[in-house]
Design an enzyme around this catalytic site. Structure first.
Site, PDB file in Angstrom:
ATOM      1  N   SER A   1       0.836  -1.191   0.000  1.00 30.72           N
ATOM      2  CA  SER A   1       0.000   0.000   0.000  1.00 30.72           C
ATOM      3  C   SER A   1       0.880   1.255   0.000  1.00 30.72           C
ATOM      4  CB  SER A   1      -0.966  -0.041   1.185  1.00 30.72           C
ATOM      5  OG  SER A   1      -1.960   0.948   1.068  1.00 30.72           O
TER       6      SER A   1
ATOM      7  N   GLU B   1      -9.129  -4.923  -4.494  1.00 35.63           N
ATOM      8  CA  GLU B   1      -8.496  -3.992  -3.558  1.00 35.63           C
ATOM      9  C   GLU B   1      -9.508  -3.103  -2.842  1.00 35.63           C
ATOM     10  OE1 GLU B   1      -5.273  -3.802  -2.874  1.00 35.63           O
ATOM     11  OE2 GLU B   1      -4.113  -4.428  -4.611  1.00 35.63           O
TER      12      GLU B   1
ATOM     13  N   HIS C   1      -7.770  -5.367  -0.428  1.00 39.28           N
ATOM     14  CA  HIS C   1      -6.524  -4.724  -0.041  1.00 39.28           C
ATOM     15  C   HIS C   1      -6.022  -5.300   1.281  1.00 39.28           C
ATOM     16  CE1 HIS C   1      -3.726  -1.398  -0.493  1.00 39.28           C
ATOM     17  NE2 HIS C   1      -3.966  -0.977   0.738  1.00 39.28           N
TER      18      HIS C   1
END
Length: 511
Positions: free
Chosen positions: A187, A322, A419
């Site tokens: 990330s 995600e 995610h």
């Protein structure tokens, strides 16, 4: 049992845990306070004797999280000003030449820390890799635009560079090889890795890079940084560009400044381009590495297309779903009615056709599911793909792309392959509380074995392939081979290419 190592600043005393020597809270730079706030990091003071290194140092000052997001992603230890520290896990303190993984934590450049139960599991060290995890300045402290500053506001990036230099100078004392360093992150951590690929000062500090769910395109321009500096000043009741006023308030009223930063983060999520500009509206993130100036002079994609990206091996990829984590955590309110309008705003004049294309391969998807697919592409897949295209052209045979597609049982199965869901598998830490919060019950250990082994193989050799996976060819921009990591792994060629073409073709033409 104690473990002792010597650094350039003094000796540190850690512990041995299940055969792994662990050193926590080792300073790599002085506390960024007073005149060192909004300034490049400087070396820490040396010490005599043995410094205790058995507890994590403070996480960087940061916005608070609420609800489930706090349970999963908030640091498990306090934040504080003396935050520029790192941690080391080594399988062989007396060894030499071991590969090294330097891990940069995620958290939108606004929250998170260098220690969590995934890292503490020590799986990489048990697999023969020395691991270093790093704290760095976040939010306003790390990425405030300052007029005339040659650093371009990238104090958090400068912290990461300082930590990487510490690794070069000290990792041999922990059994590591400074010539075999991989820098990795997820990330925001992966986006930081992409910025380091374009940072001239990072040359020679690492040989490989791992970018999990990065959003490298676009990073913020100096113009966007100036917008946020203006918004911060207004939020604090100061004149535009009043750095000393910001510095003084940060010293006297840190809670007030953090509150303004959190408010701006929440407001940027509304994608108000008129107020914040197109870049911040697209990214929904007001504080992150800034392009321009000496630290990151060019966007990673621009640097790669010019052949100026760091000459390293690259493992890069995204998760299939995600953005469903954002919806699962309730971080963005959305309903079916506005989905068509968002598609039209994204693809003016062809929104209906784009929506139909996304729906074609997802016949049972709700409008919100289709929006999640759109935002997954916008925020993660497109930028990662473009960077992989350019890196593969600059350095053929050294780029590997994955897609993580295992569906989590957490949140009543509502987040899919969202995610961060890959993290417990990468760190082979399915038995930890953070892992269970992300995966739910029943996460397959066989998948963790395969994924963790692939990451170890890449750190060791630059190639993530191993006997438990299908053939994983190096990536190229023509056929775009992507290894799907799921219950049943498979090699994909240009997956969802028609959808990707909606984004990539215009971007390529504009390059």
């Amino acid at each position: 049992m104690d473990a002792v190592a010597s650094t350039t600043y003094g000796r540190v005393r850690g512990t041995v845990e299940d055969g792994v020597a662990v050193f926590r809270g080792v300073p790599y730079a002085a506390a960024p306070v007073g005149s060192l706030r909004f300034a490049p990091p400087v070396a820490p003071a040396s010490w005599d004797g043995e410094r205790d290194a058995t507890a994590y140092g403070p996480a960087a000052p940061q916005i608070g999280l609420d609800g489930v997001a706090a349970e999963i992603f908030a640091p498990a230890f306090p934040s504080g000003e003396d935050c520029l520290s790192l941690n080391v896990w080594t399988p062989d303190l007396g060894g030499a030449g071991l590969p090294v993984l330097v891990w940069i934590h995620g958290g939108a450049f606004l929250f998170g820390g260098s220690g969590d139960d995934l890292l503490d599991r020590g799986a990489f060290a048990r697999s023969g890799v020395v691991v270093v995890s790093v704290n760095y300045r976040l939010g306003l402290d790390g990425f405030l635009h300052v007029d005339g500053d040659p650093a371009g506001g990238n104090y958090g990036t400068l912290d990461q560079l300082a930590a990487l230099r510490w690794v070069q100078e000290n990792i041999a004392a922990f059994g590591g090889d400074p010539g075999r360093v991989t820098v990795g992150g997820e990330s925001a951590g992966a986006t930081a890795v992409c910025a380091l690929l374009a940072a001239p000062a990072a040359r020679g500090l690492f040989a490989r890079a791992i970018a999990q769910s990065a959003y490298p395109e676009p990073l913020l321009s100096q113009a966007s940084g100036a917008i946020m500096a203006r918004e911060v000043a207004r939020g604090l009741g100061l004149a535009d560009g009043d750095l000393e006023g910001v510095r003084a308030l940060r010293e006297r009223e840190p809670e007030r400044v953090i509150a303004v930063v959190k408010s701006l983060f929440e407001q940027a999520a509304t994608r108000d381009a008129e107020r914040f500009g197109d870049e911040i509206a697209a990214l929904m993130n007001p504080f992150m590495p800034l392009v321009g100036g000496a630290v990151v002079p060019r966007r990673p994609l621009e640097a790669a297309r010019a052949g100026e990206l760091a000459d390293v091996d690259l493992l890069i990829g995204t998760n299939r779903d995600e953005f469903r984590l954002v919806f699962g955590l309730g971080m963005m309110a959305i309903d079916d009615e506005i989905v068509g309008a968002i598609f039209e705003a994204t693809f003016p004049g062809q929104g209906a056709e784009a929506l139909a294309l996304y729906a074609e391969t997802r016949p049972d998807a709700s409008p919100v599911d289709l929006l999640a697919a759109l935002e997954t592409d916008r925020s993660y897949r497109v930028g990662s793909t473009l960077l992989a295209d350019a890196h593969a052209a600059q350095r053929p045979g050294s780029t590997f792309f994955y897609r993580f597609s295992w569906e989590s049982a957490a949140f009543d199965g509502a987040i899919g392959a969202a995610h961060a869901v890959e993290l417990p598998f990468v760190f082979d830490a399915l038995d930890t509380p953070m892992a269970r919060a992300l995966t739910g019950d029943g996460a397959p250990q066989a998948l963790a074995d395969d994924v963790h082994r692939a990451w170890v193989a890449f750190v060791v050799s630059g190639n993530p392939g191993h006997a438990g996976l299908p053939d994983w060819p190096a990536y190229d921009a023509t056929t775009r081979p992507v290894l799907e990591l799921a219950g049943e792994h498979r090699l994909l060629r240009d997956p969802d290419g028609r959808e990707l073409a909606l984004w990539v073709a215009p971007a390529a033409e504009a390059a």
